[in-house]
Design a protein around this motif. Structure first.
Motif, short mmCIF file in Angstrom:
data_model
loop_
_atom_site.label_atom_id
_atom_site.label_comp_id
_atom_site.label_asym_id
_atom_site.label_seq_id
_atom_site.Cartn_x
_atom_site.Cartn_y
_atom_site.Cartn_z
N GLN A 145 0.85 -1.19 0.00
CA GLN A 145 0.00 0.00 0.00
C GLN A 145 0.88 1.23 0.00
O GLN A 145 1.79 1.35 0.82
N LEU B 52 -1.73 7.59 -7.87
CA LEU B 52 -2.75 6.74 -7.27
C LEU B 52 -2.38 6.39 -5.83
O LEU B 52 -1.22 6.14 -5.53
N SER C 92 -2.82 3.38 -3.74
CA SER C 92 -3.13 2.01 -4.16
C SER C 92 -2.85 0.98 -3.08
O SER C 92 -1.96 1.14 -2.26
N TYR D 103 -2.23 -3.18 -3.32
CA TYR D 103 -2.09 -4.41 -4.10
C TYR D 103 -2.11 -5.55 -3.10
O TYR D 103 -1.47 -5.46 -2.05
N LYS E 78 -5.46 -4.98 -7.46
CA LYS E 78 -5.09 -3.61 -7.10
C LYS E 78 -6.37 -2.80 -6.99
O LYS E 78 -7.21 -2.82 -7.89
N ALA F 246 -7.49 1.19 -6.18
CA ALA F 246 -6.81 2.48 -6.16
C ALA F 246 -7.79 3.65 -6.19
O ALA F 246 -8.94 3.52 -6.59
#
Length: 189
Positions: free
Chosen positions: A84, A99, A101, A103, A118, A120
């Protein structure tokens, strides 16, 4: 808190998430297998155009060539750890998109990674506004520093001038006293 959702509730729940969040799913070869409209739109694609596009296509060349890029994927695929952070990616037209995000690896029953998801949020406008605001604050700070330095220089000059006036005044008082004494010694009348 325990959620016992029936299949209809689960479907409503996932539909709401996919509508509100930008989501993209990669296979273990780092290729897109799914993207919702929100993610595709943020990147400048349609969901269909994204299928089979490699993750590196969304990254700038310097990052793809770095050890950080390989470590990022090793962490997801081998260590099975989530990631993150604020990330910088490339849109279809080559423009920067920023972004926030997350994952995370998707594991099968044998704890083997089968996909990476992902989720975002596009924070490009917010980051741009923040950068502009910081620049304005820095510019204001520099202007205030210059005004302060200029003010200090003027105060220093004024202080020197006041010292000179005081010295002249002291000299004038001394000269006046001497004149008074001379007049007393040598009266004109």
């Amino acid at each position: 808190m325990n959620f016992n959702l029936d299949s209809q509730q689960k479907e409503l729940f996932f539909n709401a998430m996919f509508k509100e969040l930008a989501v993209i799913i990669f296979n273990i070869d780092k290729e897109v297998v799914f993207s919702n409209e929100k993610m595709a739109g943020a990147l400048g694609y349609t969901p269909e155009e994204l299928i089979n596009v490699r993750h590196q296509n969304f990254c700038f060349d310097e990052y793809v060539a770095s050890n950080d890029y390989q470590n990022f994927w090793n962490s997801l695929l081998i260590a099975k750890k989530s990631f993150q952070d604020k990330i910088f990616r490339k849109k279809k037209n080559g423009e920067l998109i920023i972004l926030e995000s997350v994952y995370f690896p998707v594991l099968d029953d044998r704890k083997k990674v089968i996909n990476v998801i992902k989720i975002a949020f596009d924070i490009t406008k917010r980051e741009s506004l923040l950068t502009t605001t910081i620049k304005k604050v820095q510019d204001s700070s520099e202007a205030l520093t210059e005004i302060s330095i200029d003010g200090n220089e003027k105060i220093s000059i004024l202080t020197d001038n006041l010292k000179e006036v005081d010295s002249l005044s002291t000299n004038n008082q001394l000269a006046t006293k001497i004149l008074e004494e001379d007049i007393k010694k040598y009266p004109l009348f």
